[in-house]
Design a protein around this motif. Structure first.
Motif, short mmCIF file in Angstrom:
data_model
loop_
_atom_site.label_atom_id
_atom_site.label_comp_id
_atom_site.label_asym_id
_atom_site.label_seq_id
_atom_site.Cartn_x
_atom_site.Cartn_y
_atom_site.Cartn_z
N GLY A 133 0.82 -1.20 0.00
CA GLY A 133 0.00 0.00 0.00
C GLY A 133 0.86 1.25 0.00
N ALA A 134 0.37 2.30 -0.68
CA ALA A 134 1.14 3.54 -0.79
C ALA A 134 0.24 4.76 -0.60
N GLY A 135 -0.72 4.65 0.30
CA GLY A 135 -1.61 5.78 0.61
C GLY A 135 -1.00 6.65 1.69
N ALA A 137 -1.28 6.55 4.98
CA ALA A 137 -0.72 5.84 6.13
C ALA A 137 0.66 5.25 5.79
N ALA A 138 0.82 4.82 4.55
CA ALA A 138 2.10 4.23 4.14
C ALA A 138 3.24 5.24 4.27
N ARG A 139 2.95 6.50 3.99
CA ARG A 139 4.02 7.53 4.08
C ARG A 139 4.57 7.59 5.51
N ARG A 158 -1.32 -1.26 -5.60
CA ARG A 158 -2.16 -1.56 -6.79
C ARG A 158 -1.89 -0.53 -7.88
N THR A 159 -1.87 0.74 -7.50
CA THR A 159 -1.54 1.79 -8.47
C THR A 159 -0.05 2.08 -8.33
N ARG A 160 0.74 1.54 -9.23
CA ARG A 160 2.20 1.60 -9.08
C ARG A 160 2.72 3.03 -8.95
N GLN A 161 2.06 3.95 -9.66
CA GLN A 161 2.56 5.33 -9.69
C GLN A 161 2.64 5.94 -8.28
N ARG A 162 1.68 5.58 -7.43
CA ARG A 162 1.71 6.13 -6.06
C ARG A 162 2.93 5.62 -5.30
N ALA A 163 3.31 4.38 -5.57
CA ALA A 163 4.50 3.82 -4.93
C ALA A 163 5.75 4.53 -5.46
N THR A 195 -0.59 -1.74 4.75
CA THR A 195 -1.14 -0.39 4.93
C THR A 195 -2.29 -0.14 3.96
N THR A 196 -2.71 -1.16 3.21
CA THR A 196 -3.89 -0.97 2.35
C THR A 196 -5.13 -1.06 3.22
N SER A 197 -6.26 -0.63 2.65
CA SER A 197 -7.51 -0.77 3.40
C SER A 197 -8.14 -2.14 3.17
N ASP A 221 -0.73 -5.29 10.75
CA ASP A 221 -1.79 -4.84 9.85
C ASP A 221 -2.32 -3.54 10.42
N LEU A 222 -2.38 -2.49 9.58
CA LEU A 222 -2.91 -1.21 10.08
C LEU A 222 -4.42 -1.27 10.28
N VAL A 223 -5.06 -2.21 9.56
CA VAL A 223 -6.52 -2.40 9.73
C VAL A 223 -6.77 -2.90 11.14
N TYR A 224 -7.80 -2.34 11.81
CA TYR A 224 -8.11 -2.85 13.15
C TYR A 224 -9.58 -3.23 13.32
N THR A 225 -10.32 -3.23 12.20
CA THR A 225 -11.68 -3.81 12.23
C THR A 225 -11.75 -4.85 11.12
N ASP A 244 -1.71 -6.17 15.86
CA ASP A 244 -2.87 -5.58 15.18
C ASP A 244 -2.72 -4.05 15.12
N GLY A 245 -3.66 -3.42 14.39
CA GLY A 245 -3.53 -1.98 14.11
C GLY A 245 -4.09 -1.08 15.19
N LEU A 246 -4.80 -1.65 16.17
CA LEU A 246 -5.44 -0.77 17.16
C LEU A 246 -4.41 0.03 17.97
P1 NAP Z 1 -5.59 5.79 1.55
O1 NAP Z 1 -4.65 6.93 1.49
O2 NAP Z 1 -6.97 5.91 0.98
O3 NAP Z 1 -4.87 4.52 0.86
C1 NAP Z 1 -5.56 3.32 0.66
C2 NAP Z 1 -4.57 2.24 0.23
O4 NAP Z 1 -5.30 1.00 0.06
C3 NAP Z 1 -3.91 2.53 -1.13
O5 NAP Z 1 -2.64 1.96 -1.12
C4 NAP Z 1 -4.85 1.80 -2.09
O6 NAP Z 1 -4.26 1.47 -3.31
C5 NAP Z 1 -5.14 0.55 -1.29
N1 NAP Z 1 -6.36 -0.11 -1.75
C6 NAP Z 1 -7.63 0.28 -1.54
N2 NAP Z 1 -8.48 -0.59 -2.13
C7 NAP Z 1 -7.72 -1.53 -2.74
C8 NAP Z 1 -8.02 -2.70 -3.51
N3 NAP Z 1 -9.29 -3.06 -3.77
N4 NAP Z 1 -7.00 -3.44 -3.95
C9 NAP Z 1 -5.71 -3.09 -3.67
N5 NAP Z 1 -5.36 -2.00 -2.94
C10 NAP Z 1 -6.36 -1.23 -2.49
O7 NAP Z 1 -5.83 5.32 3.06
P2 NAP Z 1 -4.81 5.41 4.30
O8 NAP Z 1 -5.11 6.62 5.09
O9 NAP Z 1 -3.43 5.18 3.81
O10 NAP Z 1 -5.32 4.17 5.19
C11 NAP Z 1 -5.08 2.86 4.77
C12 NAP Z 1 -5.58 1.87 5.83
O11 NAP Z 1 -4.85 2.05 7.03
C13 NAP Z 1 -7.06 2.06 6.20
O12 NAP Z 1 -7.62 0.78 6.43
C14 NAP Z 1 -7.00 2.85 7.48
O13 NAP Z 1 -8.14 2.61 8.31
C15 NAP Z 1 -5.75 2.25 8.11
N6 NAP Z 1 -5.11 3.17 9.06
C16 NAP Z 1 -4.96 2.73 10.33
C17 NAP Z 1 -4.33 3.55 11.25
C18 NAP Z 1 -4.17 3.06 12.64
O14 NAP Z 1 -3.96 3.88 13.55
N7 NAP Z 1 -4.20 1.75 12.86
C19 NAP Z 1 -3.86 4.82 10.88
C20 NAP Z 1 -4.03 5.24 9.55
C21 NAP Z 1 -4.66 4.39 8.65
P3 NAP Z 1 -4.43 2.46 -4.58
O15 NAP Z 1 -3.40 3.54 -4.40
O16 NAP Z 1 -4.17 1.60 -5.76
O17 NAP Z 1 -5.84 2.99 -4.54
#
Ligand code: NAP
Length: 278
Positions: A133-135, A137-139, A158-163, A195-197, A221-225, A244-246
């Protein structure tokens, strides 16, 4: 003489009803016996500058910031910490007594503190890290891993350009893999992070083959639900330490709470239970 204002803080986002931060800060205020309130606020982008100007006058000492405002607030702040600038977003604002807004990002701190607390033997510098994941949270995760001395961050999205954009920000220790080659990332990795959702309740499962993953690896895993995602379950079955992510959510809140309400909170089982109960 005017009486001291009751300290206020809160979280700004839109939507905001799902945020667990009010449960977290409310629990700390209650159990620590401190005066103050922590309030969820649904604020539209267009109103953000005015709201940030008005809140200090109403007794707010700062706020957490969540989607979709985490990037925008960097433009509205007077002082931006190095780590917020590097990550490109802020989640914690301090309203200083001189009227200036100080913006920080504690997500990376939360990520590291969670792993340190729940995987005390973790040695991030001992091998490559695999990051999916490169959203936003990944940064924060990548910035922390590099700061901790991880020799290489293998990154796929998934979207290589973001990485590729992250590689351009963080440099040559970040190596980008095609999403189609995701199964190669865990091989020999010391740290693995989703770090993906994907894997969140209501989303598709996050599936990646873990062949070649050492049982010595720490997997987060950053996901916690849910708390125990199928990805963490698969890693646990290989004998890996899983986190876990909590805990990241809980730890990222601590620096702001201390600045606003004056005492450092503890993060323990009762804190987890309070946030999960909501
Ligand atoms: P974001 O900026 O929207 O990034 C979402 C990421 O998930 C991107 O890498 C996206 O890939 C990928 N993704 C989404 N749907 C996908 C699919 N169907 N197949 C493959 N990849 C997919 O969100 P974010 O803020 O980084 O958060 C990401 C996750 O971390 C969320 O679940 C969020 O709840 C969790 N989080 C947890 C904490 C914590 O404290 N535990 C803190 C921050 C975030 P693309 O670029 O290709 O769309």
């Amino acid at each position: 003489m005017t009486a001291e204002k009751i300290p206020l803080a809160g979280v700004i986002g839109s939507p905001i009803a799902h945020s667990r931060s009010p449960l977290l800060h409310g629990h700390w205020l209650r159990t620590m016996g401190l005066p103050g309130y922590y309030i969820p606020m649904d604020v539209m982008q267009a109103d953000l500058p005015q709201v940030l100007q008005a809140l200090p006058k109403a007794g707010f000492r700062g706020v957490n910031v969540t989607l979709p405002h985490k990037e925008t607030v960097l433009q509205l702040a007077d002082v931006v910490t190095d780590r917020a600038a590097l990550i490109g977003s802020a989640n914690t604002l301090i309203f200083r007594s001189d009227g200036k807004i100080h913006a920080d990002n504690t997500d990376g701190y939360g990520f590291t503190a969670n792993l340190r607390q729940n995987a005390p033997d973790w040695q991030p510098e001992s091998g490559p890290a695999a990051v999916f994941g490169a959203g936003g949270a990944a940064r924060a995760v990548i910035a922390s891993l590099l700061e901790l001395g991880v020799p290489e961050v293998r990154l796929t999205n998934r979207t290589r350009q973001r990485a590729e954009i992250l590689r351009a920000s963080f440099g040559a220790r970040v190596v980008v893999y095609d999403w189609g080659h995701a199964s190669e990332l865990p091989i020999g990795a010391a740290t693995v992070v989703n770090t993906t959702s994907l894997g969140m309740v209501g989303k598709s499962e996050f599936r990646v083959p873990l062949d070649g993953l050492s049982p010595d690896a720490v997997v987060n895993d950053l996901v916690y639900t849910p708390l125990m995602t199928p990805f963490l379950q698969a890693a646990a079955e290989r004998g890996c330490t899983v986190v876990d992510g909590l805990g990241m959510l809980l730890h990222q809140g601590a620096p702001g709470f201390e600045r606003w309400f004056g005492q450092r909170p503890v993060i323990d089982e009762a804190t987890r239970a309070a946030v999960l109960a909501g």
